[in-house]
Design a protein around this motif. Structure first.
Motif, PDB file in Angstrom:
ATOM      1  N   THR A 365       0.567  -1.522  -0.524  1.00  0.00           N
ATOM      2  CA  THR A 365      -0.244   0.150  -0.619  1.00  0.00           C
ATOM      3  C   THR A 365       0.897   1.223  -0.322  1.00  0.00           C
ATOM      4  OG1 THR A 365      -1.822  -1.351   1.112  1.00  0.00           O
ATOM      5  CG2 THR A 365      -1.870   0.947   1.305  1.00  0.00           C
ATOM      6  N   MET A 366       1.764   1.313   0.706  1.00  0.00           N
ATOM      7  CA  MET A 366       2.679   2.319   0.927  1.00  0.00           C
ATOM      8  C   MET A 366       3.900   2.528   0.095  1.00  0.00           C
ATOM      9  SD  MET A 366       1.189   4.625   3.125  1.00  0.00           S
ATOM     10  CE  MET A 366       2.083   6.114   4.039  1.00  0.00           C
ATOM     11  N   ALA A 367       4.732   1.349  -0.138  1.00  0.00           N
ATOM     12  CA  ALA A 367       6.215   1.208  -0.815  1.00  0.00           C
ATOM     13  C   ALA A 367       5.309   1.110  -2.300  1.00  0.00           C
ATOM     14  CB  ALA A 367       6.845   0.503  -0.456  1.00  0.00           C
ATOM     15  N   CYS A 368       4.328   0.639  -2.802  1.00  0.00           N
ATOM     16  CA  CYS A 368       4.352   0.667  -3.972  1.00  0.00           C
ATOM     17  C   CYS A 368       4.684  -0.425  -4.954  1.00  0.00           C
ATOM     18  CB  CYS A 368       3.789   1.869  -4.464  1.00  0.00           C
ATOM     19  SG  CYS A 368       3.130   1.676  -5.955  1.00  0.00           S
ATOM     20  N   PHE A 369       5.552  -1.597  -3.624  1.00  0.00           N
ATOM     21  CA  PHE A 369       5.845  -2.767  -4.598  1.00  0.00           C
ATOM     22  C   PHE A 369       4.876  -4.334  -4.320  1.00  0.00           C
ATOM     23  CE2 PHE A 369       9.545  -6.099  -4.938  1.00  0.00           C
ATOM     24  CZ  PHE A 369      10.433  -5.706  -6.166  1.00  0.00           C
ATOM     25  N   SER A 385      15.805  -2.811   2.696  1.00  0.00           N
ATOM     26  CA  SER A 385      16.465  -1.253   2.760  1.00  0.00           C
ATOM     27  C   SER A 385      16.643  -1.161   1.583  1.00  0.00           C
ATOM     28  CB  SER A 385      18.092  -1.708   3.979  1.00  0.00           C
ATOM     29  OG  SER A 385      18.428  -2.038   1.918  1.00  0.00           O
ATOM     30  N   HIS A 386      16.399  -0.729   0.276  1.00  0.00           N
ATOM     31  CA  HIS A 386      16.230  -0.036  -0.723  1.00  0.00           C
ATOM     32  C   HIS A 386      15.634   0.762  -0.781  1.00  0.00           C
ATOM     33  CE1 HIS A 386      18.469  -4.532  -2.936  1.00  0.00           C
ATOM     34  NE2 HIS A 386      19.411  -4.386  -1.586  1.00  0.00           N
ATOM     35  N   LYS A 387      15.533   1.557  -1.110  1.00  0.00           N
ATOM     36  CA  LYS A 387      14.752   3.104  -1.547  1.00  0.00           C
ATOM     37  C   LYS A 387      13.625   2.247  -3.100  1.00  0.00           C
ATOM     38  CE  LYS A 387      16.135   6.371   0.874  1.00  0.00           C
ATOM     39  NZ  LYS A 387      15.684   6.680   1.677  1.00  0.00           N
ATOM     40  N   LEU A 388      12.653   2.572  -2.572  1.00  0.00           N
ATOM     41  CA  LEU A 388      11.272   1.420  -3.542  1.00  0.00           C
ATOM     42  C   LEU A 388       9.928   3.499  -3.784  1.00  0.00           C
ATOM     43  CD1 LEU A 388      10.445  -1.636  -1.347  1.00  0.00           C
ATOM     44  CD2 LEU A 388      11.753  -0.693  -3.283  1.00  0.00           C
ATOM     45  N   SER A 389       9.596   3.522  -4.559  1.00  0.00           N
ATOM     46  CA  SER A 389       8.942   4.121  -5.670  1.00  0.00           C
ATOM     47  C   SER A 389       7.900   4.469  -4.716  1.00  0.00           C
ATOM     48  CB  SER A 389       8.470   4.120  -6.752  1.00  0.00           C
ATOM     49  OG  SER A 389       8.335   5.471  -6.980  1.00  0.00           O
ATOM     50  N   GLY A 390       7.778   4.494  -2.986  1.00  0.00           N
ATOM     51  CA  GLY A 390       6.234   4.724  -2.763  1.00  0.00           C
ATOM     52  C   GLY A 390       6.201   6.206  -2.342  1.00  0.00           C
ATOM     53  N   LEU A 391       4.517   6.101  -1.482  1.00  0.00           N
ATOM     54  CA  LEU A 391       4.282   7.086  -0.832  1.00  0.00           C
ATOM     55  C   LEU A 391       5.245   8.178  -0.035  1.00  0.00           C
ATOM     56  CD1 LEU A 391       1.264   9.094  -1.752  1.00  0.00           C
ATOM     57  CD2 LEU A 391       0.811   7.989   0.799  1.00  0.00           C
ATOM     58  N   PRO A 392       6.424   7.433   0.734  1.00  0.00           N
ATOM     59  CA  PRO A 392       6.573   8.019   1.847  1.00  0.00           C
ATOM     60  C   PRO A 392       7.628   9.281   0.348  1.00  0.00           C
ATOM     61  CG  PRO A 392       6.195   6.749   2.670  1.00  0.00           C
ATOM     62  CD  PRO A 392       5.700   5.813   0.956  1.00  0.00           C
TER      63      PRO A 392
END
Length: 690
Positions: A365-369, A385-392
């Motif tokens: 829901t929040m990290a879109c993965f 720990s990887h950066k993902l393309s989420g809402l934050p």
């Protein structure tokens, strides 16, 4: 002349207990039958305990399931009998009947304990024991023990286990007694079959045991879990499995070093990547960094489909199953407050969680993965720990303030570590509440406390920079500890689901109180509220072998002008990884993303939506939903296409020779393969890692 009494004592001293090969085999066979009977009785108990799931399934289906179960039971019985079988090679070992009884009692007692533990595990998850057992124990043993103690009849199970163990002890003792060979003098002991004869007999027995352990005479692989899936009833098919074997398999998968559960590439990578790009990119997207990132793109939502909103509030509802939501057609008045809220927002009727555990609901829901095989607990793995393309990530770039309010402890599932790494800064957990109305000794404060604190945190941010918030409920979770007196009437007409649905009704009430107060605040008119279930839960209707009741959740968007632009209901298929791009599409403005979902309100005309789902735990079955079709792909088994429908009379039927099967299978494999590679390569964020 010798003393007759002395001779008698001397002869008695020479007398020894020496089982013959025949008596030893008889003891082994009788002991195996006792274990087979135990496993059959455990299967009967599982059937009776979860009898609400029988519905209109004919008795012949369960007879077939029990026959399948004998094959799985026989397999583990062979494993448990190995010490007895090896004893054939030693005359001395065959005499150790006491040690054999001890082993049989201990091993069978452990299997009995596993079987008793499965009663409620299956009722809760509609799965035999799997990797969830190890996941829960790994998290926090104290919390898990509290959940078990307050949520399940632990004392009753322990008593049943103790009684069962005693019965097993005397059963094996009786088997030893009735198969005991005659007591012979030491010289007579030489009548035991010579070593070469025993080796010959052992080889014959070994062949029989190998065939029995394989469970099948076919060439190729031995008995697999898919061999239990011979009926149209998911419940019956699950009954055919053996819980001890399932748990052993889960342990092997869980603790393997080579991460065997990761999805293996089945397509040429360029073909898989292009298939995924065709699935996700629309005319509003422009692909960037195509050589390093699979679906990184700049997105410009159409201005006419944006909303006049400043803030975003995501409300993740624990176990908010679509099959019990009145707005989605279910009777029983379990969710009256949500049902009223649905009248003022946009309700998605065919929406699904990406997994069946809160862990997957949070990062999807929040990290879109997506929820991938081998990474069901992504937030706890190194790749988490990887950066993902989420809402934050996306809203931090726009200088949004943030807050995450949760009933429980953020150490659970590594929530604080994961979300702080993704860009969130403010966390309000169970230790930050002062004088709560109710505090559950297992998980934390009640939903009404969480929502009250959420209101306070939103009010603090009113009139300042834009904000986004994640409010996550928890009361609708085992052991369903709720305030007394309850502000709602308990559910009393749904059998074993009464307690669960009462907790769901309470959570719905707390949600209603939140909105009643929030709508009086100035920020309400410029905020997009997103209400979604983290996952569903099983009920009497098991929709396909994927059990869609555990995935189907409502998605409700409430915001200014949303019904005027998009209507009140949408039947487009979506999953939780579609939430972030759908939110960004309402905010408007160009943004760079690598979400693995799409904006459900900016799809091409005629697109019926799609989504990839999989259960939590060690079950490696995956599925893709497209419109009213569902393709289920078990590991190492043929795929199957179902046509499903949701609602009060939900069901699914197998579609034979489906023209969509090949295309859906390719999309599913390409999606999993490409997402897995991107995660492992650390190229799933909005920019390449430095």
């Amino acid at each position: 002349m010798a003393n007759p009494d002395a001779l008698k004592q001397q002869n008695a001293a020479k007398r020894v207990l020496q089982p013959t090969v025949k008596s030893h085999l008889a003891f082994t066979l009788l002991s195996a039958l006792i274990m087979m009977l135990m496993f059959t009785l455990l299967r009967v108990a599982l059937l009776v305990y979860n009898r609400e799931m029988i519905l209109d399934t004919p008795a012949s289906t369960f007879l077939e399931a029990f026959f399948n179960g004998l094959r799985f039971d026989l397999r583990i019985v062979v494993y448990l009998s190995i010490p007895l079988l090896l004893s054939l090679l030693s005359a001395h070992a065959m005499r150790l009947r006491g040690a054999m009884r001890l082993w049989l009692t201990a091993a069978s007692s452990l299997a009995l304990f596993v079987g008793l533990m499965e009663m409620d595990f299956y009722r809760e998850f509609h799965q035999r024991l799997n990797g969830l057992v190890f996941q829960y124990v790994k998290e926090d043993p104290k919390t898990v023990m509290s959940m078990l103690w307050y949520g399940f009849p632990v004392v009753r199970y322990l008593l049943a286990w103790a009684v069962g163990t005693v019965i097993l002890y005397f059963a094996f003792k009786g088997a030893e007694r009735v198969t005991r060979s005659q007591v012979m003098t030491a010289p007579a002991a030489r009548a035991v079959a010579p070593w070469y004869a025993r080796i010959a007999i052992f080889m014959v027995v070994l062949v029989v045991c190998v065939v029995a352990a394989r469970g099948t005479l076919r060439q190729g692989p031995p008995l697999r879990w898919g061999d239990a899936y011979t009926t149209d009833s998911n419940f019956a098919n699950q009954l055919g499995l053996n819980g001890s074997l399932s748990l052993i398999s889960a342990a092997q998968s869980r603790f393997s070093d080579d991460r065997t559960n990761i999805w293996k590439a089945s397509l040429p990578q360029p073909e898989a990547q292009q298939t995924v790009r065709d699935m996700l990119l629309t005319e509003n997207d422009k692909l960037v960094d195509p050589d390093t990132a699979p679906v990184r793109r700049d997105t410009t939502p159409p201005v006419q489909n944006t909303l006049p909103i400043k803030n975003v509030v995501v409300i993740l509802m624990e176990s908010f199953a679509g099959h019990s939501v009145g707005a989605l057609g279910r009777t029983g008045n379990v969710t009256p407050y949500f049902d009223n809220l649905a009248k003022e927002g946009l309700l998605f009727e065919r929406f699904f969680s990406n997994g069946t555990h809160t862990h997957q609901g949070m990062f999807a829901t929040m990290a879109c993965f997506p929820n991938l095989p081998g990474f069901e607990y992504l937030m706890q793995t190194p790749e988490g720990s990887h950066k993902l393309s989420g809402l934050p990530e996306l809203l931090s770039a726009r200088n949004f303030d943030d807050v995450y309010v949760y009933n429980g402890d953020f150490a659970w599932d590594n929530q604080s570590g994961f979300f702080s790494n993704q860009g969130m800064t403010t966390f309000i957990g169970r230790n930050d509440f002062v004088n709560p109305v109710f505090s559950d000794p297992t998980w934390g404060v009640s939903d009404q406390d969480m929502f009250s604190r959420g209101l306070e945190e939103l009010k603090k941010r009113e009139g300042k920079e834009p904000f986004y918030a994640l409010l996550q409920t928890l009361s609708n979770h085992t052991p369903y500890a709720l305030p007394t007196p309850l502000p709602v009437e308990p559910v009393t007409n749904r059998g074993s689901l009464n307690e669960h649905l009462t907790a769901m009704r309470y959570s719905d009430w707390a949600l209603g109180q939140f909105f009643e107060k929030a709508r009086k605040e100035p920020y309400f008119k410029e905020t997009l509220f997103v209400v979604v279930g983290d996952h569903g839960f099983g009920n009497e209707q098991q929709i396909s072998e994927m059990d869609l009741g555990r995935f189907n959740v409502p998605l409700l968007l409430i915001g200014p002008g949303i019904q005027e632009k998009f209507g009140a209901r949408v039947d487009t298929v979506g999953t939780q990884i579609d939430i972030v791009p759908t939110i960004m599409g309402r905010l408007g403005g160009e943004f760079r993303q690598q979400c693995w979902g799409r904006d459900l309100l900016n799809l091409p005309e005629g697109d019926k939506g799609s989504g990839v789902i999989k259960p939590s735990g060690s079950d490696q079955t995956v599925a893709i939903i497209s419109g009213d079709h569902l393709l289920v792909q078990p590991k190492d088994m043929p795929a199957k296409v179902w046509q499903y429908h949701l609602g009060p009379n939900a069901d699914a039927k197998v579609v034979t020779n489906s023209p969509e099967e090949a295309e859906l299978k390719k999309k599913l494999e390409a999606f999993l393969q490409t997402a897995t590679k991107s995660l492992l390569d650390n190229t799933a964020g909005v920019a390449d890692p430095k």
